[in-house]
Enzyme design. Structure first.
Site, PDB file in Angstrom:
ATOM      1  N   SER A   6     -35.922   8.393 -35.960  1.00 23.57           N
ATOM      2  CA  SER A   6     -34.996   9.142 -36.807  1.00 23.57           C
ATOM      3  C   SER A   6     -35.486  10.571 -36.956  1.00 23.57           C
ATOM      4  CB  SER A   6     -34.938   8.488 -38.193  1.00 23.57           C
ATOM      5  OG  SER A   6     -34.232   9.315 -39.093  1.00 23.57           O
ATOM      6  N   TYR A  26     -38.974   5.041 -45.624  1.00 28.78           N
ATOM      7  CA  TYR A  26     -38.173   5.009 -44.390  1.00 28.78           C
ATOM      8  C   TYR A  26     -38.796   5.927 -43.330  1.00 28.78           C
ATOM      9  CZ  TYR A  26     -34.172   5.674 -41.270  1.00 28.78           C
ATOM     10  OH  TYR A  26     -33.367   5.742 -40.171  1.00 28.78           O
TER      11      TYR A  26
HETATM   12  N1  LIG Z   1     -27.013   6.308 -39.193  1.00 25.42           N
HETATM   13  C1  LIG Z   1     -27.926   7.256 -39.244  1.00 25.42           C
HETATM   14  O1  LIG Z   1     -27.692   8.361 -39.784  1.00 25.42           O
HETATM   15  C2  LIG Z   1     -29.270   7.034 -38.622  1.00 25.42           C
HETATM   16  C3  LIG Z   1     -30.116   8.146 -38.461  1.00 25.42           C
HETATM   17  C4  LIG Z   1     -31.362   7.960 -37.880  1.00 25.42           C
HETATM   18  C5  LIG Z   1     -31.747   6.714 -37.455  1.00 25.42           C
HETATM   19  N2  LIG Z   1     -30.911   5.647 -37.632  1.00 25.42           N
HETATM   20  C6  LIG Z   1     -31.386   4.339 -37.171  1.00 25.42           C
HETATM   21  O2  LIG Z   1     -30.432   3.777 -36.297  1.00 25.42           O
HETATM   22  C7  LIG Z   1     -30.547   2.355 -36.332  1.00 25.42           C
HETATM   23  C8  LIG Z   1     -29.157   1.736 -36.512  1.00 25.42           C
HETATM   24  O3  LIG Z   1     -28.656   2.091 -37.787  1.00 25.42           O
HETATM   25  P1  LIG Z   1     -27.081   2.321 -38.093  1.00 25.42           P
HETATM   26  O4  LIG Z   1     -26.933   3.666 -38.653  1.00 25.42           O
HETATM   27  O5  LIG Z   1     -26.293   1.919 -36.919  1.00 25.42           O
HETATM   28  O6  LIG Z   1     -26.856   1.303 -39.307  1.00 25.42           O
HETATM   29  P2  LIG Z   1     -26.032  -0.058 -39.440  1.00 25.42           P
HETATM   30  O7  LIG Z   1     -24.617   0.139 -39.047  1.00 25.42           O
HETATM   31  O8  LIG Z   1     -26.342  -0.553 -40.808  1.00 25.42           O
HETATM   32  O9  LIG Z   1     -26.714  -0.994 -38.368  1.00 25.42           O
HETATM   33  C9  LIG Z   1     -27.947  -1.608 -38.587  1.00 25.42           C
HETATM   34  C10 LIG Z   1     -28.070  -2.738 -37.606  1.00 25.42           C
HETATM   35  O10 LIG Z   1     -29.360  -3.336 -37.748  1.00 25.42           O
HETATM   36  C11 LIG Z   1     -29.195  -4.713 -37.887  1.00 25.42           C
HETATM   37  N3  LIG Z   1     -30.278  -5.293 -38.672  1.00 25.42           N
HETATM   38  C12 LIG Z   1     -30.717  -4.933 -39.900  1.00 25.42           C
HETATM   39  N4  LIG Z   1     -31.717  -5.742 -40.280  1.00 25.42           N
HETATM   40  C13 LIG Z   1     -31.907  -6.633 -39.265  1.00 25.42           C
HETATM   41  C14 LIG Z   1     -32.786  -7.719 -39.059  1.00 25.42           C
HETATM   42  N5  LIG Z   1     -33.697  -8.064 -39.976  1.00 25.42           N
HETATM   43  N6  LIG Z   1     -32.695  -8.408 -37.902  1.00 25.42           N
HETATM   44  C15 LIG Z   1     -31.771  -8.076 -36.984  1.00 25.42           C
HETATM   45  N7  LIG Z   1     -30.932  -7.053 -37.091  1.00 25.42           N
HETATM   46  C16 LIG Z   1     -30.999  -6.344 -38.241  1.00 25.42           C
HETATM   47  C17 LIG Z   1     -27.839  -4.915 -38.547  1.00 25.42           C
HETATM   48  O11 LIG Z   1     -27.312  -6.185 -38.190  1.00 25.42           O
HETATM   49  P3  LIG Z   1     -27.249  -7.489 -39.139  1.00 25.42           P
HETATM   50  O12 LIG Z   1     -27.111  -7.023 -40.552  1.00 25.42           O
HETATM   51  O13 LIG Z   1     -26.053  -8.216 -38.600  1.00 25.42           O
HETATM   52  O14 LIG Z   1     -28.542  -8.206 -38.849  1.00 25.42           O
HETATM   53  C18 LIG Z   1     -27.033  -3.825 -37.858  1.00 25.42           C
HETATM   54  O15 LIG Z   1     -26.546  -4.286 -36.617  1.00 25.42           O
HETATM   55  C19 LIG Z   1     -31.524   2.034 -37.442  1.00 25.42           C
HETATM   56  O16 LIG Z   1     -32.803   1.801 -36.895  1.00 25.42           O
HETATM   57  C20 LIG Z   1     -31.537   3.313 -38.272  1.00 25.42           C
HETATM   58  O17 LIG Z   1     -32.729   3.469 -38.980  1.00 25.42           O
HETATM   59  C21 LIG Z   1     -29.677   5.772 -38.198  1.00 25.42           C
END
Ligand SMILES: NC(=O)c1ccc[n+]([C@@H]2O[C@H](COP(=O)([O-])OP(=O)(O)OC[C@H]3O[C@@H](n4cnc5c(N)ncnc54)[C@H](OP(=O)(O)O)[C@@H]3O)[C@@H](O)[C@H]2O)c1
Length: 249
Positions: free
Chosen positions: A149, A162
């Site tokens: 991130s 985080y």
């Molecule tokens: N959105 C942003 O602005 C942003 C910025 C920087 C980095 N990121 C990173 O990008 C990645 C994806 O995030 P997102 O923004 O797409 O959020 P999101 O829509 O909430 O997706 C998170 C995903 O992780 C899965 N997950 C969470 N806990 C889990 C577990 N214990 N086991 C298996 N799967 C798990 C969730 O699936 P289930 O709940 O179905 O398990 C979901 O598919 C993350 O690592 C986040 O830190 C996001």
């Protein structure tokens, strides 16, 4: 077993497992790579949501398979990797994307959330390495892609735990890259604010949520960055890609 493998340039024909593929960035990565001819193996906890992503990919003519995975558990990652091997004979790329973004200030003492972020964002990535590294070594090829991130690059209040987990992902990925030798690739992708349910949900404070609505980039921006790392020739290792919205400070 197809003739393609991770020693082949491009995305088409590769077998790619993606954690956190039930929503947001992970689902976008899965759909983009499948559209470009990869066979994707999707892992997450919500099976109904995984099924929706698989249905969308299949409706578009792609190949996808869903596995219920909780990245906090080693055995689940082993099952994800084994599913790829059973169905496709190998695993070319593991995208460790699953993440928990329950940010808060330290004074709130949300220690359960702190534990969750460490277990999901850090131990979850280690569990992926533990499951895939022996397979990649045996194949003589393989590619780890780890989701970090911009929070790991610019430390701000409320994101301490985080950011610590995402910094740890960058650190362990660099060490893994150095140990990997000439046959394996290790890429870190660091998204800036991206419009997903994860950041839109009540898990983050309202100030952050409204800023996300204003400036966030679509998850497809990250999917294209992941594809760029994968499509390079086998001897070319993209170390880190930072993709943020122009409006993000
Ligand atoms: N959105 C942003 O602005 C942003 C910025 C920087 C980095 N990121 C990173 O990008 C990645 C994806 O995030 P997102 O923004 O797409 O959020 P999101 O829509 O909430 O997706 C998170 C995903 O992780 C899965 N997950 C969470 N806990 C889990 C577990 N214990 N086991 C298996 N799967 C798990 C969730 O699936 P289930 O709940 O179905 O398990 C979901 O598919 C993350 O690592 C986040 O830190 C996001």
């Amino acid at each position: 077993m197809s003739e393609h493998s991770s020693t082949t340039t491009g995305v088409e024909g590769k077998v790619i497992a993606i954690t956190g593929a039930s929503s947001g960035i992970g689902a976008a990565i899965a759909e983009h790579l499948a559209q470009r001819g990869a066979s994707v193996v999707l892992g997450a906890r919500r099976e109904d949501r995984l099924a929706e992503v698989v249905a969308r990919i299949e409706a578009a003519g792609g190949a996808a398979l869903a596995v219920e995975v909780d990245v906090r558990h080693r055995d689940d990652l082993a099952r994800l990797v084994a599913s790829a091997q059973q169905h496709h004979g190998r695993l070319d790329v593991l995208v460790s994307n699953a993440g928990n973004m329950t940010i808060s200030g330290f004074d709130e003492l949300r220690q359960d959330d702190w534990d969750e972020m460490v277990a999901t964002n850090l131990t979850g990535v280690l569990n992926g390495i533990g499951a895939a590294l022996p397979v990649f070594r045996a194949q003589g090829a393989g590619h780890f892609i780890h989701m970090s991130s911009t929070s790991a690059h610019r430390i701000v209040p409320t994101q301490g735990v985080y950011a610590a987990t995402k910094t740890a992902v960058r650190v362990l990925s660099e060490a893994l890259r150095q140990e990997a030798g000439p046959d394996l690739r290790v890429t870190v992708v660091s998204p800036g604010m991206t419009d997903t349910e994860g950041v839109r949900s009540g898990a983050v404070d309202e100030q952050t949520a409204s800023r996300v609505r204003e400036v966030a980039q679509p998850p497809s921006a990250i999917a294209r960055a992941v594809a760029y790392a994968i499509e390079q020739p086998a001897g070319v290792d993209v170390g880190e890609i930072i993709v943020r919205p122009t409006a993000q400070s």
